[in-house]
Write a protein that holds these residues in place. Structure first.
Motif, short mmCIF file in Angstrom:
data_model
loop_
_atom_site.label_atom_id
_atom_site.label_comp_id
_atom_site.label_asym_id
_atom_site.label_seq_id
_atom_site.Cartn_x
_atom_site.Cartn_y
_atom_site.Cartn_z
N CYS A 30 -26.12 -12.29 -25.33
CA CYS A 30 -25.24 -11.58 -26.25
C CYS A 30 -25.18 -12.33 -27.58
CB CYS A 30 -23.85 -11.45 -25.64
SG CYS A 30 -22.64 -10.72 -26.76
N GLU A 31 -25.28 -11.61 -28.68
CA GLU A 31 -25.20 -12.24 -30.00
C GLU A 31 -23.79 -12.70 -30.33
OE1 GLU A 31 -27.02 -9.79 -33.00
OE2 GLU A 31 -28.82 -9.52 -31.79
N GLY A 32 -22.79 -12.24 -29.61
CA GLY A 32 -21.41 -12.65 -29.85
C GLY A 32 -20.96 -13.83 -29.02
N CYS A 33 -21.33 -13.86 -27.73
CA CYS A 33 -20.83 -14.92 -26.85
C CYS A 33 -21.93 -15.76 -26.23
CB CYS A 33 -19.95 -14.32 -25.76
SG CYS A 33 -20.85 -13.32 -24.54
N ALA A 34 -23.17 -15.34 -26.31
CA ALA A 34 -24.35 -16.05 -25.79
C ALA A 34 -24.50 -15.97 -24.27
CB ALA A 34 -24.38 -17.51 -26.26
N ARG A 35 -23.69 -15.13 -23.61
CA ARG A 35 -23.90 -14.92 -22.16
C ARG A 35 -24.97 -13.86 -21.96
NH1 ARG A 35 -18.11 -13.25 -20.10
NH2 ARG A 35 -18.20 -12.17 -22.10
N ASP A 36 -25.59 -13.88 -20.77
CA ASP A 36 -26.53 -12.81 -20.45
C ASP A 36 -25.78 -11.72 -19.69
OD1 ASP A 36 -26.38 -13.66 -17.74
OD2 ASP A 36 -28.24 -14.79 -17.89
N ILE A 37 -26.43 -10.60 -19.46
CA ILE A 37 -25.76 -9.46 -18.84
C ILE A 37 -25.21 -9.78 -17.45
CG2 ILE A 37 -26.09 -7.11 -17.97
CD1 ILE A 37 -27.83 -6.60 -20.48
N ARG A 57 -23.21 -23.53 -20.22
CA ARG A 57 -24.56 -23.15 -20.67
C ARG A 57 -24.57 -22.61 -22.10
NH1 ARG A 57 -24.93 -21.43 -15.00
NH2 ARG A 57 -24.09 -19.38 -15.43
N LEU A 58 -23.42 -22.24 -22.62
CA LEU A 58 -23.39 -21.51 -23.89
C LEU A 58 -23.68 -22.35 -25.14
CD1 LEU A 58 -20.44 -19.06 -23.21
CD2 LEU A 58 -22.87 -18.84 -22.63
N PRO A 59 -23.22 -23.60 -25.25
CA PRO A 59 -23.50 -24.34 -26.50
C PRO A 59 -24.99 -24.43 -26.84
CG PRO A 59 -21.79 -25.44 -25.26
CD PRO A 59 -22.34 -24.35 -24.37
N ARG A 63 -26.85 -22.79 -30.11
CA ARG A 63 -27.68 -23.58 -31.02
C ARG A 63 -29.01 -22.87 -31.25
NH1 ARG A 63 -31.83 -26.46 -30.92
NH2 ARG A 63 -32.07 -26.53 -28.67
N ILE A 64 -29.61 -22.37 -30.18
CA ILE A 64 -30.90 -21.66 -30.29
C ILE A 64 -30.73 -20.39 -31.13
CG2 ILE A 64 -32.60 -20.35 -28.97
CD1 ILE A 64 -32.12 -22.48 -26.69
N LEU A 65 -29.67 -19.65 -30.89
CA LEU A 65 -29.44 -18.42 -31.65
C LEU A 65 -29.16 -18.72 -33.12
CD1 LEU A 65 -27.36 -16.36 -29.06
CD2 LEU A 65 -29.74 -15.98 -29.73
N VAL A 66 -28.44 -19.79 -33.40
CA VAL A 66 -28.18 -20.18 -34.79
C VAL A 66 -29.50 -20.52 -35.48
CG1 VAL A 66 -27.19 -22.00 -36.25
CG2 VAL A 66 -25.78 -20.91 -34.49
N GLU A 67 -30.36 -21.28 -34.80
CA GLU A 67 -31.65 -21.64 -35.38
C GLU A 67 -32.50 -20.42 -35.71
OE1 GLU A 67 -33.49 -24.28 -32.58
OE2 GLU A 67 -32.26 -25.99 -33.22
#
Length: 78
Positions: A30-37, A57-59, A63-67
């Motif tokens: 998820c682009e908002g919370c970084a969890r998967d479905i 697992r989210l931090p 970081r990956i999504l921010v990059e």
């Protein structure tokens, strides 16, 4: 006769949901919370230990999504 006092349930681990609910297709997060479905759907029935495991697992995912210029939500307060 004595009264029975019912204590409120203990607080639960709060959801990281930010109400930005879009799945980043390459990662499945998820682009908002970084969890998967599966993590999102399991959250409401998960015990606190499972919730903490998910939160841990989210931090790295954020970081990956921010990059990648994808992550849209501010870091939630924990």
């Amino acid at each position: 006769m004595s009264e029975v006092t019912t204590l409120p349930p203990p607080p639960r681990v709060a959801s990281p949901c930010t109400n930005v609910c879009r799945i980043h297709q390459p990662t499945g997060w998820c682009e908002g919370c970084a969890r998967d479905i599966p993590e999102i759907t399991a959250w409401s029935k998960a015990d606190d230990a499972t919730r903490v495991a998910i939160l841990n697992r989210l931090p790295e995912r954020r970081r990956i999504l921010v990059e990648q210029g994808i992550f849209t939500a501010a870091e939630p307060a924990v």
